[in-house]
Design an enzyme around this catalytic site. Structure first.
Site, PDB file in Angstrom:
ATOM      1  N   HIS A  92       0.839  -1.187   0.000  1.00 27.66           N
ATOM      2  CA  HIS A  92       0.000   0.000   0.000  1.00 27.66           C
ATOM      3  C   HIS A  92       0.881   1.246   0.000  1.00 27.66           C
ATOM      4  O   HIS A  92       0.675   2.165  -0.782  1.00 27.66           O
ATOM      5  CB  HIS A  92      -0.934  -0.029   1.223  1.00 27.66           C
ATOM      6  CG  HIS A  92      -1.971   1.045   1.216  1.00 27.66           C
ATOM      7  ND1 HIS A  92      -1.954   2.102   2.088  1.00 27.66           N
ATOM      8  CD2 HIS A  92      -3.049   1.240   0.422  1.00 27.66           C
ATOM      9  CE1 HIS A  92      -2.988   2.884   1.846  1.00 27.66           C
ATOM     10  NE2 HIS A  92      -3.670   2.392   0.830  1.00 27.66           N
ATOM     11  N   HIS A 112      -4.324   6.927  -5.365  1.00 25.76           N
ATOM     12  CA  HIS A 112      -5.452   7.574  -4.678  1.00 25.76           C
ATOM     13  C   HIS A 112      -5.963   8.773  -5.458  1.00 25.76           C
ATOM     14  O   HIS A 112      -5.325   9.252  -6.368  1.00 25.76           O
ATOM     15  CB  HIS A 112      -5.043   8.025  -3.275  1.00 25.76           C
ATOM     16  CG  HIS A 112      -4.879   6.881  -2.336  1.00 25.76           C
ATOM     17  ND1 HIS A 112      -3.669   6.301  -2.068  1.00 25.76           N
ATOM     18  CD2 HIS A 112      -5.789   6.173  -1.630  1.00 25.76           C
ATOM     19  CE1 HIS A 112      -3.833   5.309  -1.222  1.00 25.76           C
ATOM     20  NE2 HIS A 112      -5.112   5.188  -0.942  1.00 25.76           N
ATOM     21  N   HIS A 121      -7.476  -0.972  -4.888  1.00 22.21           N
ATOM     22  CA  HIS A 121      -7.766  -1.538  -3.571  1.00 22.21           C
ATOM     23  C   HIS A 121      -8.522  -2.859  -3.669  1.00 22.21           C
ATOM     24  O   HIS A 121      -8.340  -3.735  -2.845  1.00 22.21           O
ATOM     25  CB  HIS A 121      -8.514  -0.529  -2.693  1.00 22.21           C
ATOM     26  CG  HIS A 121      -7.656   0.612  -2.259  1.00 22.21           C
ATOM     27  ND1 HIS A 121      -7.453   1.721  -3.041  1.00 22.21           N
ATOM     28  CD2 HIS A 121      -6.906   0.816  -1.135  1.00 22.21           C
ATOM     29  CE1 HIS A 121      -6.631   2.556  -2.412  1.00 22.21           C
ATOM     30  NE2 HIS A 121      -6.285   2.042  -1.266  1.00 22.21           N
ATOM     31  N   HIS A 241     -14.286   7.172   3.438  1.00 22.28           N
ATOM     32  CA  HIS A 241     -12.990   6.491   3.375  1.00 22.28           C
ATOM     33  C   HIS A 241     -11.889   7.243   4.109  1.00 22.28           C
ATOM     34  O   HIS A 241     -11.319   6.765   5.085  1.00 22.28           O
ATOM     35  CB  HIS A 241     -12.575   6.218   1.918  1.00 22.28           C
ATOM     36  CG  HIS A 241     -11.160   5.772   1.825  1.00 22.28           C
ATOM     37  ND1 HIS A 241     -10.134   6.611   1.464  1.00 22.28           N
ATOM     38  CD2 HIS A 241     -10.579   4.589   2.130  1.00 22.28           C
ATOM     39  CE1 HIS A 241      -8.985   5.958   1.533  1.00 22.28           C
ATOM     40  NE2 HIS A 241      -9.232   4.727   1.929  1.00 22.28           N
ATOM     41  N   HIS A 245     -10.350   6.618   8.046  1.00 19.99           N
ATOM     42  CA  HIS A 245      -8.924   6.319   8.264  1.00 19.99           C
ATOM     43  C   HIS A 245      -8.401   7.182   9.418  1.00 19.99           C
ATOM     44  O   HIS A 245      -7.756   6.682  10.334  1.00 19.99           O
ATOM     45  CB  HIS A 245      -8.111   6.627   7.003  1.00 19.99           C
ATOM     46  CG  HIS A 245      -7.911   5.430   6.111  1.00 19.99           C
ATOM     47  ND1 HIS A 245      -7.057   4.411   6.432  1.00 19.99           N
ATOM     48  CD2 HIS A 245      -8.436   5.119   4.906  1.00 19.99           C
ATOM     49  CE1 HIS A 245      -7.065   3.507   5.451  1.00 19.99           C
ATOM     50  NE2 HIS A 245      -7.903   3.907   4.514  1.00 19.99           N
ATOM     51  N   PHE A 262      -1.299   7.161   4.690  1.00 23.16           N
ATOM     52  CA  PHE A 262      -1.185   6.187   3.600  1.00 23.16           C
ATOM     53  C   PHE A 262      -0.056   5.180   3.842  1.00 23.16           C
ATOM     54  O   PHE A 262      -0.211   3.996   3.637  1.00 23.16           O
ATOM     55  CB  PHE A 262      -0.866   6.890   2.280  1.00 23.16           C
ATOM     56  CG  PHE A 262      -2.038   7.555   1.645  1.00 23.16           C
ATOM     57  CD1 PHE A 262      -3.320   7.060   1.794  1.00 23.16           C
ATOM     58  CD2 PHE A 262      -1.856   8.682   0.852  1.00 23.16           C
ATOM     59  CE1 PHE A 262      -4.400   7.678   1.176  1.00 23.16           C
ATOM     60  CE2 PHE A 262      -2.923   9.301   0.233  1.00 23.16           C
ATOM     61  CZ  PHE A 262      -4.193   8.806   0.393  1.00 23.16           C
ATOM     62  N   HIS A 275     -11.659  -1.518   3.832  1.00 20.93           N
ATOM     63  CA  HIS A 275     -11.651  -1.558   2.377  1.00 20.93           C
ATOM     64  C   HIS A 275     -12.594  -2.589   1.780  1.00 20.93           C
ATOM     65  O   HIS A 275     -13.030  -2.434   0.644  1.00 20.93           O
ATOM     66  CB  HIS A 275     -10.223  -1.681   1.837  1.00 20.93           C
ATOM     67  CG  HIS A 275      -9.621  -0.317   1.685  1.00 20.93           C
ATOM     68  ND1 HIS A 275      -9.886   0.473   0.591  1.00 20.93           N
ATOM     69  CD2 HIS A 275      -8.868   0.426   2.530  1.00 20.93           C
ATOM     70  CE1 HIS A 275      -9.296   1.651   0.769  1.00 20.93           C
ATOM     71  NE2 HIS A 275      -8.670   1.656   1.934  1.00 20.93           N
TER      72      HIS A 275
HETATM   73 CU1  C2O Z   1      -5.179   3.319  -0.053  1.00 21.33          CU
HETATM   74 CU2  C2O Z   1      -7.849   3.366   2.491  1.00 21.33          CU
HETATM   75  O1  C2O Z   1      -6.357   3.808   1.419  1.00 21.33           O
END
Ligand code: C2O
Length: 344
Positions: A92, A112, A121, A241, A245, A262, A275
């Protein structure tokens, strides 16, 4: 200018990159991807079992015990090995902080804030799921999803508070809260009923009224070769999203690591439940839009990523490979979605 060439990472040079707050990070693998034989993606056998992803708050103890054991094993795998837990997390980091350049360009390859967000993802968690299944010897293993879009799922999922699924770098205050504060980085300290009602109305906006066109839902059309050409996350990517996070990550860390940044987000196994739900929202949105292709642009369909599969083979996965989850042999257990009727 717009070149219309599919995006692809130049795997021959992996370099230091930068976190969201512009701090240097380094996530390049010891097993260099450029030294591996790159194989084309192959769909799973159509007669193999369909993995059924279930809400995290509904899975049973036996399931959790197995899942925990497998993640524990992943954490013991030697650090260089692609199946090692933190190496997985670094996949990631590689594609999110820009550790590779785009092919034939000095622009960074980042997935992203554009139409690469959902497909990348999807592929990432697809392989994570299959690797875990392989470790446990269970080809029906499916990742749980954190159904934060529904009232019952609007708490931090308990199964991630224990054993190998636990993580210390989380926000202790949020994890005690009445219901997740989904949407705007601000703590509203509402009673849970009021928070739930707000969240449902917000979901209605992100999934329906604010996401009528593919560009709005999927993110802008990132074109190759031009840095900063497009920087426009889709509705769901922007929130819940991004906001969730941050909500999960430890507020006392500089970038709310782990989930809040990230480069470190996938070091917390709840990333994969988060995800799975993001991915589920994609399937729901697509259904609401008549199951039509999101985009027919070749530069999207042919854009490619690389991942290690459950047999430690490096695979080239194109966006077109991940558009149909039936072919990927998994699905989401259906649950009620009261936000469908939560028009404000
Ligand atoms: Cu690549 Cu939830 O982030």
């Amino acid at each position: 200018e717009y070149k219309g060439i599919p995006l692809k990472a130049n795997l021959s040079v992996c370099h230091a990159s930068f976190s969201d707050a512009d701090r240097p990070v380094y996530c390049c693998p010891a097993w260099k991807d450029a030294d591996q034989t790159l194989l084309d993606f192959e769909f799973p056998d159509p007669s193999s079992p369909v993995r059924i992803r279930r809400p995290a708050h509904l899975v049973d103890e036996e399931f959790v015990a197995k899942y925990e054991r497998a993640v524990g094993i992943m954490k013991q795998i030697p650090p260089d090995h692609p199946h090692n837990f933190w190496r997985q997390a670094n996949m990631h980091c590689l594609y999110c902080t820009g550790a590779y350049d785009q092919m034939n360009s000095s622009a960074l390859f980042k997935i992203h804030r554009s139409w690469l967000f959902f497909p990348w993802h999807r592929a990432f968690i697809y392989f994570h799921e299959r690797i875990l299944g392989k470790i446990m010897g269970d080809d029906t293993f499916a990742l749980p999803y954190w159904s934060w879009d529904t009232p019952e799922g609007m708490w931090f999922p308990d199964i991630y508070r224990k054993g190998a699924l636990n993580e210390t770098e989380r926000d202790a205050i949020h994890l005690r809260e009445a219901a997740v504060d989904d949407f705007d980085y601000v703590d509203h300290d509402l009673a849970s009923d009021a928070q739930i009602a707000d969240n449902l109305a917000f979901m209605y906006h992100q999934m329906i009224s604010g996401a009528k066109k593919p560009e709005l839902f999927m993110g802008c059309k990132l074109q190759s070769g031009v840095e900063g050409w497009c920087d426009g996350p889709g509705t769901i990517e922007a929130a819940p999203h991004n906001t969730l996070h941050s909500w999960v990550g430890n507020r006392y860390n500089p970038e709310r690591e782990n989930m809040g940044a990230f480069y470190s987000a996938a070091r917390d196994e709840v990333f994969f439940a988060h995800h799975s739900n993001i991915d589920r929202m994609w399937t729901v949105w697509k259904k609401l839009h008549g199951d039509k292709p999101e985009f027919v642009d070749q530069e999207w369909l042919e854009s490619e990523f690389t991942f290690y599969d459950e047999n430690v083979r490096l695979r080239r996965v194109k966006v077109r490979d991940v558009l149909n989850i039936d072919k990927l042999r998994y699905r989401y257990e259906d649950i009620d979605m009261p936000w469908l009727a939560a028009r404000p």
